[in-house]
Design a protein around this motif. Sequence first.
Motif, PDB file in Angstrom:
ATOM      1  N   GLY A 166       0.789  -1.218   0.000  1.00  0.00           N
ATOM      2  CA  GLY A 166       0.000   0.000   0.000  1.00  0.00           C
ATOM      3  C   GLY A 166       0.823   1.271   0.000  1.00  0.00           C
ATOM      4  N   ASN A 167       2.152   1.153  -0.158  1.00  0.00           N
ATOM      5  CA  ASN A 167       2.997   2.341  -0.184  1.00  0.00           C
ATOM      6  C   ASN A 167       2.612   3.271  -1.336  1.00  0.00           C
ATOM      7  OD1 ASN A 167       4.498   1.673   2.048  1.00  0.00           O
ATOM      8  ND2 ASN A 167       6.297   0.982   0.909  1.00  0.00           N
ATOM      9  N   SER A 168       2.650   4.561  -1.065  1.00  0.00           N
ATOM     10  CA  SER A 168       2.359   5.574  -2.072  1.00  0.00           C
ATOM     11  C   SER A 168       3.062   6.858  -1.644  1.00  0.00           C
ATOM     12  CB  SER A 168       0.843   5.809  -2.169  1.00  0.00           C
ATOM     13  OG  SER A 168       0.383   6.542  -1.045  1.00  0.00           O
ATOM     14  N   PRO A 169       3.027   7.895  -2.475  1.00  0.00           N
ATOM     15  CA  PRO A 169       3.632   9.160  -2.042  1.00  0.00           C
ATOM     16  C   PRO A 169       3.009   9.715  -0.765  1.00  0.00           C
ATOM     17  CG  PRO A 169       3.306   9.182  -4.418  1.00  0.00           C
ATOM     18  CD  PRO A 169       2.614   7.949  -3.897  1.00  0.00           C
ATOM     19  N   GLU A 170       1.812   9.283  -0.419  1.00  0.00           N
ATOM     20  CA  GLU A 170       1.124   9.832   0.751  1.00  0.00           C
ATOM     21  C   GLU A 170       1.161   8.946   1.978  1.00  0.00           C
ATOM     22  OE1 GLU A 170       0.188  12.905   0.775  1.00  0.00           O
ATOM     23  OE2 GLU A 170       0.892  13.017  -1.293  1.00  0.00           O
ATOM     24  N   GLN A 171       1.651   7.704   1.865  1.00  0.00           N
ATOM     25  CA  GLN A 171       1.696   6.827   3.030  1.00  0.00           C
ATOM     26  C   GLN A 171       2.801   5.800   2.880  1.00  0.00           C
ATOM     27  OE1 GLN A 171      -2.316   5.233   2.846  1.00  0.00           O
ATOM     28  NE2 GLN A 171      -1.630   3.420   1.728  1.00  0.00           N
ATOM     29  N   ARG A 172       3.333   5.351   4.029  1.00  0.00           N
ATOM     30  CA  ARG A 172       4.451   4.415   4.014  1.00  0.00           C
ATOM     31  C   ARG A 172       4.286   3.369   5.115  1.00  0.00           C
ATOM     32  NH1 ARG A 172       8.567   5.144  -0.065  1.00  0.00           N
ATOM     33  NH2 ARG A 172       7.957   7.132  -0.981  1.00  0.00           N
ATOM     34  N   ALA A 173       4.682   2.146   4.780  1.00  0.00           N
ATOM     35  CA  ALA A 173       4.792   1.110   5.796  1.00  0.00           C
ATOM     36  C   ALA A 173       6.148   1.253   6.468  1.00  0.00           C
ATOM     37  CB  ALA A 173       4.664  -0.273   5.170  1.00  0.00           C
ATOM     38  N   CYS A 174       6.158   1.164   7.784  1.00  0.00           N
ATOM     39  CA  CYS A 174       7.398   1.292   8.539  1.00  0.00           C
ATOM     40  C   CYS A 174       7.542   0.110   9.491  1.00  0.00           C
ATOM     41  CB  CYS A 174       7.422   2.591   9.348  1.00  0.00           C
ATOM     42  SG  CYS A 174       7.471   4.087   8.347  1.00  0.00           S
ATOM     43  N   LEU A 175       8.753  -0.409   9.607  1.00  0.00           N
ATOM     44  CA  LEU A 175       9.078  -1.445  10.580  1.00  0.00           C
ATOM     45  C   LEU A 175      10.171  -0.891  11.473  1.00  0.00           C
ATOM     46  CD1 LEU A 175       9.047  -4.316  11.752  1.00  0.00           C
ATOM     47  CD2 LEU A 175      10.685  -4.961   9.966  1.00  0.00           C
ATOM     48  N   ALA A 176       9.853  -0.720  12.753  1.00  0.00           N
ATOM     49  CA  ALA A 176      10.821  -0.179  13.710  1.00  0.00           C
ATOM     50  C   ALA A 176      11.172  -1.258  14.723  1.00  0.00           C
ATOM     51  CB  ALA A 176      10.245   1.051  14.417  1.00  0.00           C
ATOM     52  N   PHE A 177      12.462  -1.447  14.951  1.00  0.00           N
ATOM     53  CA  PHE A 177      12.901  -2.444  15.927  1.00  0.00           C
ATOM     54  C   PHE A 177      14.257  -2.046  16.502  1.00  0.00           C
ATOM     55  CE2 PHE A 177      14.740  -3.756  11.909  1.00  0.00           C
ATOM     56  CZ  PHE A 177      15.969  -4.322  12.221  1.00  0.00           C
ATOM     57  N   THR A 178      14.577  -2.653  17.623  1.00  0.00           N
ATOM     58  CA  THR A 178      15.913  -2.516  18.188  1.00  0.00           C
ATOM     59  C   THR A 178      16.568  -3.883  18.142  1.00  0.00           C
ATOM     60  OG1 THR A 178      15.026  -2.856  20.415  1.00  0.00           O
ATOM     61  CG2 THR A 178      15.372  -0.590  19.701  1.00  0.00           C
ATOM     62  N   ALA A 179      17.879  -3.893  18.082  1.00  0.00           N
ATOM     63  CA  ALA A 179      18.617  -5.148  18.007  1.00  0.00           C
ATOM     64  C   ALA A 179      19.668  -5.160  19.112  1.00  0.00           C
ATOM     65  CB  ALA A 179      19.283  -5.293  16.641  1.00  0.00           C
ATOM     66  N   THR A 180      19.701  -6.243  19.849  1.00  0.00           N
ATOM     67  CA  THR A 180      20.688  -6.395  20.915  1.00  0.00           C
ATOM     68  C   THR A 180      21.461  -7.685  20.689  1.00  0.00           C
ATOM     69  OG1 THR A 180      19.056  -7.514  22.295  1.00  0.00           O
ATOM     70  CG2 THR A 180      19.316  -5.144  22.607  1.00  0.00           C
ATOM     71  N   GLU A 181      22.714  -7.664  21.069  1.00  0.00           N
ATOM     72  CA  GLU A 181      23.546  -8.852  20.902  1.00  0.00           C
ATOM     73  C   GLU A 181      23.235  -9.828  22.028  1.00  0.00           C
ATOM     74  OE1 GLU A 181      27.572  -7.616  20.696  1.00  0.00           O
ATOM     75  OE2 GLU A 181      27.292  -6.358  18.929  1.00  0.00           O
ATOM     76  N   PHE A 182      22.817 -11.051  21.674  1.00  0.00           N
ATOM     77  CA  PHE A 182      22.540 -12.044  22.709  1.00  0.00           C
ATOM     78  C   PHE A 182      23.426 -13.281  22.567  1.00  0.00           C
ATOM     79  CE2 PHE A 182      20.031 -13.482  19.192  1.00  0.00           C
ATOM     80  CZ  PHE A 182      19.834 -14.833  19.342  1.00  0.00           C
ATOM     81  N   GLU A 183      24.126 -13.374  21.466  1.00  0.00           N
ATOM     82  CA  GLU A 183      25.126 -14.407  21.261  1.00  0.00           C
ATOM     83  C   GLU A 183      26.234 -13.789  20.410  1.00  0.00           C
ATOM     84  OE1 GLU A 183      23.404 -17.768  19.392  1.00  0.00           O
ATOM     85  OE2 GLU A 183      22.170 -18.351  21.103  1.00  0.00           O
ATOM     86  N   PRO A 184      27.429 -14.347  20.444  1.00  0.00           N
ATOM     87  CA  PRO A 184      28.489 -13.806  19.578  1.00  0.00           C
ATOM     88  C   PRO A 184      28.046 -13.781  18.123  1.00  0.00           C
ATOM     89  CG  PRO A 184      29.398 -15.372  21.152  1.00  0.00           C
ATOM     90  CD  PRO A 184      27.895 -15.450  21.286  1.00  0.00           C
ATOM     91  N   ASP A 185      28.192 -12.635  17.509  1.00  0.00           N
ATOM     92  CA  ASP A 185      27.850 -12.433  16.099  1.00  0.00           C
ATOM     93  C   ASP A 185      26.374 -12.657  15.804  1.00  0.00           C
ATOM     94  OD1 ASP A 185      30.579 -11.955  15.480  1.00  0.00           O
ATOM     95  OD2 ASP A 185      30.933 -14.122  15.375  1.00  0.00           O
ATOM     96  N   SER A 186      25.515 -12.544  16.817  1.00  0.00           N
ATOM     97  CA  SER A 186      24.083 -12.721  16.609  1.00  0.00           C
ATOM     98  C   SER A 186      23.330 -11.580  17.278  1.00  0.00           C
ATOM     99  CB  SER A 186      23.605 -14.053  17.189  1.00  0.00           C
ATOM    100  OG  SER A 186      24.230 -15.140  16.543  1.00  0.00           O
ATOM    101  N   THR A 187      22.139 -11.303  16.779  1.00  0.00           N
ATOM    102  CA  THR A 187      21.323 -10.244  17.355  1.00  0.00           C
ATOM    103  C   THR A 187      19.915 -10.741  17.600  1.00  0.00           C
ATOM    104  OG1 THR A 187      20.700  -9.424  15.175  1.00  0.00           O
ATOM    105  CG2 THR A 187      22.611  -8.386  16.215  1.00  0.00           C
ATOM    106  N   LEU A 188      19.276 -10.166  18.605  1.00  0.00           N
ATOM    107  CA  LEU A 188      17.888 -10.476  18.913  1.00  0.00           C
ATOM    108  C   LEU A 188      17.064  -9.224  18.637  1.00  0.00           C
ATOM    109  CD1 LEU A 188      15.750 -12.376  20.121  1.00  0.00           C
ATOM    110  CD2 LEU A 188      16.284 -11.408  22.359  1.00  0.00           C
ATOM    111  N   PRO A 189      16.301  -9.206  17.551  1.00  0.00           N
ATOM    112  CA  PRO A 189      15.506  -8.022  17.241  1.00  0.00           C
ATOM    113  C   PRO A 189      14.246  -7.959  18.094  1.00  0.00           C
ATOM    114  CG  PRO A 189      15.198  -9.684  15.553  1.00  0.00           C
ATOM    115  CD  PRO A 189      16.182 -10.245  16.530  1.00  0.00           C
TER     116      PRO A 189
END
Length: 327
Positions: A166-189
Amino acid sequence: MQEPASDQSRIKEIQSALASLDVDIKLLRLGMKAGFNPSQPRVPAGDPDGGQWTDTGAGGSDNPRQSTFRTADRARIVTRFGAGHSIADPRSRHTVTLANGKRFVFETEGAVQSVFDGKGRPISKAIWTPAGPESLPIVQQAGLPAREAVDAFEAARHLYNRLTAGNSPEQRACLAFTATEFEPDSTLPTVNFVGMLSRADTAAVCSRLDTVQRLADEASVEARAAGTYPNPAVYGTAVHTRLSHKIRDLGDPSLRPERSLTKKIEEAPFSNAVRVDVLEDHGTGPICVYDLKTGRRGLSKARTLEFGVRLAKYGRPIIVIEIRPFE
């Protein structure tokens, strides 16, 4: 003077009718307050959402109050819109059921979004502000298991991919998250927010949105004008390369193109393809990732984890916005 028996009987009938109307009015008011409509159809028995009230049939075919969508990897998304829903004032409920049977619900009322697991237990709650998504306090189950958090994020990714249509010049889909390291070379979003926002609400946080979209449109027009291409991957490389040059030539210290190995592997394997993301970073607040797309593929799990690996060290929310040339 005593009233005739017939008049007394008539008065009692009227009083009884008024009392009945009073009860009906109170019930209707209670139902309106709760959003309940006794004539509203239910989801059929046997359906994963069986027994729940549904808004099917209202709103017309151009703006259905309910829709069901199945992804290529067998996730199921049921979307219901509440009365008065609009991009400026969203009122929606998205139920995402993953292929493994895990279910998550994303409820948005205005700027506030609540996420629940399949048993109705709250996972997160956030409000979208001009500074990005901010977490709100909830009574949360103690120690959300890492597996549950990963599944919740998968559900959010599927929903985001669905909304980008449904993206258009008037509206956008957004995905917001934070990522933390929980294992070496891995992240938990961890999901902060996923939804469709007005252009103004999106640009209030990711202020270079219009600039990046304009440059992507220019890159697409120039790539097409340069000639024909043997396949979509080569055309995609031409657009990505031109956009990268345009971002660098802009000289904006808050914008930078970054090459994406995952995107290259997914979209143009076994080639010298250039695939870039454009990052908007002002040093504080969210980091906006403009994900340029020229093909059909949506945001993959590997791509989101790549964002986490690259940007987790900043400890700030990551906002992903798909950019497709409109020209």
